[in-house]
Design a protein around this motif. Structure first.
Motif, mmCIF file in Angstrom:
data_model
loop_
_atom_site.group_PDB
_atom_site.id
_atom_site.type_symbol
_atom_site.label_atom_id
_atom_site.label_comp_id
_atom_site.label_asym_id
_atom_site.label_seq_id
_atom_site.Cartn_x
_atom_site.Cartn_y
_atom_site.Cartn_z
ATOM 1 N N ILE A 38 1.073 -1.277 -0.012
ATOM 2 C CA ILE A 38 0.068 -0.115 -0.042
ATOM 3 C C ILE A 38 0.855 1.196 -0.127
ATOM 4 C CG2 ILE A 38 -1.698 1.216 1.189
ATOM 5 C CD1 ILE A 38 -1.175 -2.410 2.104
ATOM 6 N N ASP A 40 2.237 5.234 0.106
ATOM 7 C CA ASP A 40 1.980 6.448 1.060
ATOM 8 C C ASP A 40 1.910 7.642 0.483
ATOM 9 O OD1 ASP A 40 1.942 7.617 3.596
ATOM 10 O OD2 ASP A 40 4.205 7.521 3.716
ATOM 11 N N SER A 50 -1.545 4.458 4.702
ATOM 12 C CA SER A 50 -1.266 3.197 4.279
ATOM 13 C C SER A 50 -1.382 1.932 5.296
ATOM 14 C CB SER A 50 -0.025 3.094 3.736
ATOM 15 O OG SER A 50 1.096 3.427 4.811
ATOM 16 N N ILE A 51 -1.153 2.506 6.553
ATOM 17 C CA ILE A 51 -1.336 1.734 7.569
ATOM 18 C C ILE A 51 -2.935 1.086 7.797
ATOM 19 C CG2 ILE A 51 -1.320 1.468 10.425
ATOM 20 C CD1 ILE A 51 1.186 3.298 10.164
ATOM 21 N N ALA A 54 -3.737 -1.326 5.053
ATOM 22 C CA ALA A 54 -2.953 -2.503 5.530
ATOM 23 C C ALA A 54 -3.818 -3.348 6.337
ATOM 24 C CB ALA A 54 -1.422 -2.192 5.831
ATOM 25 N N SER A 64 0.112 -7.788 4.253
ATOM 26 C CA SER A 64 0.165 -6.505 3.606
ATOM 27 C C SER A 64 1.723 -6.018 3.980
ATOM 28 C CB SER A 64 -0.688 -5.537 4.232
ATOM 29 O OG SER A 64 -0.182 -5.218 5.749
ATOM 30 N N ALA A 66 3.079 -1.959 4.193
ATOM 31 C CA ALA A 66 2.494 -0.606 4.298
ATOM 32 C C ALA A 66 3.918 0.407 3.971
ATOM 33 C CB ALA A 66 2.056 -0.259 5.802
ATOM 34 N N ALA A 85 0.616 1.197 13.843
ATOM 35 C CA ALA A 85 0.878 -0.129 13.042
ATOM 36 C C ALA A 85 0.871 -1.308 14.124
ATOM 37 C CB ALA A 85 2.147 0.015 12.318
ATOM 38 N N VAL A 90 0.087 -4.395 12.092
ATOM 39 C CA VAL A 90 0.779 -4.186 10.868
ATOM 40 C C VAL A 90 2.133 -4.328 10.978
ATOM 41 C CG1 VAL A 90 1.105 -2.438 8.775
ATOM 42 C CG2 VAL A 90 -1.195 -2.976 9.601
#
Length: 259
Positions: A38, A40, A50-51, A54, A64, A66, A85, A90
Motif C-alpha cells: 500500500i 503512502d 497506508s497503515i 494495510a 500486507s 505498508a 501499526a 501491521v
C-alpha cells in the motif's frame, strides 16, 4: 534450497474516505498474489493512511506491506505511525524518501536510514513490550549498487524496469541474502511511456513495447505478466513488486492463467 517466488501487488490507496475500491482490488487479486503493498501519498497527493489500508488487507485475510515515506514525517509522527501499526498488527513496511509533494513542503528530520534505525530501536522499548520486530524493506535502482546501509533491511524492492536481463545483471553484481523483488509495471499507454521516460531516472522502455501498446491497450498487461513469468524462470529474484496501473481485472485473469 530455492525460495518461493512471491508476487507483491501494489494497490491504489483511496483519495477519499471510502475503502470500497480498495476492498474490490484486494478481493479481485487475492487468488493470484501473495502480498499487497500500500503506497503512502505516492504521487505527492494525500491518500488514506497506508497503515489503515494495510489493516483492511489483514481484515480480508491477506498479508500486507505498508509503505511509509520520510518526506511527510518528523520523528514524533513516525513514532505515532509505528504505535498505530503495532496496535493494528501491521508489521511489515517499505521505507522510501517520497516523491516531491504537490502541496506543502517536506517535513524534514527523517531519512530512510534513520527510519530503519528508529524502527529497529522501538521494539526494545517499554511501550512496545510484546511487539515482534518489524519487517523492513528498502528500494534500490536496478542500475545502482545496493548501498551498504540498505543491507540492514529485511528485503529490497528494485525500481520498476522492463528488462529481465537488467534485473539478472543487478542480482549478479549485488550478492545479498535479502529477498529481492523486481519492479514490474503495466505500461497502460504510449503517453505513459513518455511521462515515465521524462520523470524516472535511468528507466528504459523498449520502443517495440510502446508500439505494441499504442496498437493494443491490453498489450501492456500481457507484457507485464510475461515479464513476471520470465523473472520467475530466471531464478534471479525472490519475487516481483507488481504495479497494475488500474488494470486489476486483466492482471488477475492473466496471472491466474500464467502462474
Amino acid at each position: 534450497m530455492s525460495r518461493h517466488f512471491s508476487v507483491v501487488c501494489e494497490i491504489e490507496p483511496p483519495t477519499r474516505p471510502d475503502l470500497t475500491r480498495a476492498r474490490h482490488q484486494i478481493g479481485m487479486l487475492a487468488p493470484v498474489v501473495d502480498d499487497f503493498l500500500i503506497p503512502d501519498n505516492h504521487i505527492g497527493r494525500a491518500t488514506v493512511s497506508s497503515i489503515a489500508v494495510a489493516n483492511e488487507v489483514h481484515a480480508m485475510g491477506r498479508r500486507s506491506i505498508a509503505c511509509l515515506n520520510s518526506r511527510d514525517r518528523n520523528l514524533l509522527g513516525f513514532q505515532r505511525d509505528l504505535l498505530t501499526a503495532a496496535a493494528y498488527g501491521v508489521d511489515r513496511f517499505l521505507f522510501v524518501a517520497g516523491d516531491k509533494p504537490t502541496a506543502g513542503d517536506r517535513a524534514g528530520g527523517l531519512t530512510v536510514r534513520t527510519m530503519i534505525e528508529e524502527a529497529r530501536a522501538v521494539t526494545g522499548r517499554r511501550e512496545f513490550a510484546g511487539v515482534e520486530p518489524f519487517g523492513i524493506g528498502v528500494t534500490s535502482g536496478s542500475r545502482r549498487r545496493l548501498a551498504s546501509w540498505k543491507r540492514e533491511a529485511d528485503f529490497v524492492f528494485l525500481q520498476v524496469g522492463f528488462s529481465v536481463d537488467e534485473f539478472v545483471r543487478w542480482r549478479e553484481e549485488n550478492p545479498t541474502d535479502q529477498p529481492v523483488y523486481a519492479g514490474v509495471m503495466v505500461l497502460a499507454s504510449a503517453g505513459m511511456a513518455t511521462r515515465l521516460r521524462a520523470s524516472v531516472p535511468d528507466i528504459e522502455i523498449p520502443d517495440a513495447l510502446v508500439e505494441r501498446v499504442a496498437a493494443d491497450p491490453d498489450a501492456g498487461v500481457a507484457a507485464a505478466c510475461e515479464q513476471v513469468v520470465a523473472l520467475r524462470d530466471s531464478g534471479a529474484c525472490d519475487g516481483v513488486h507488481f504495479v497494475p496501473v488500474s488494470r486489476y481485472r486483466q492482471v488477475a485473469i492473466q496471472l491466474e492463467r500464467l502462474l
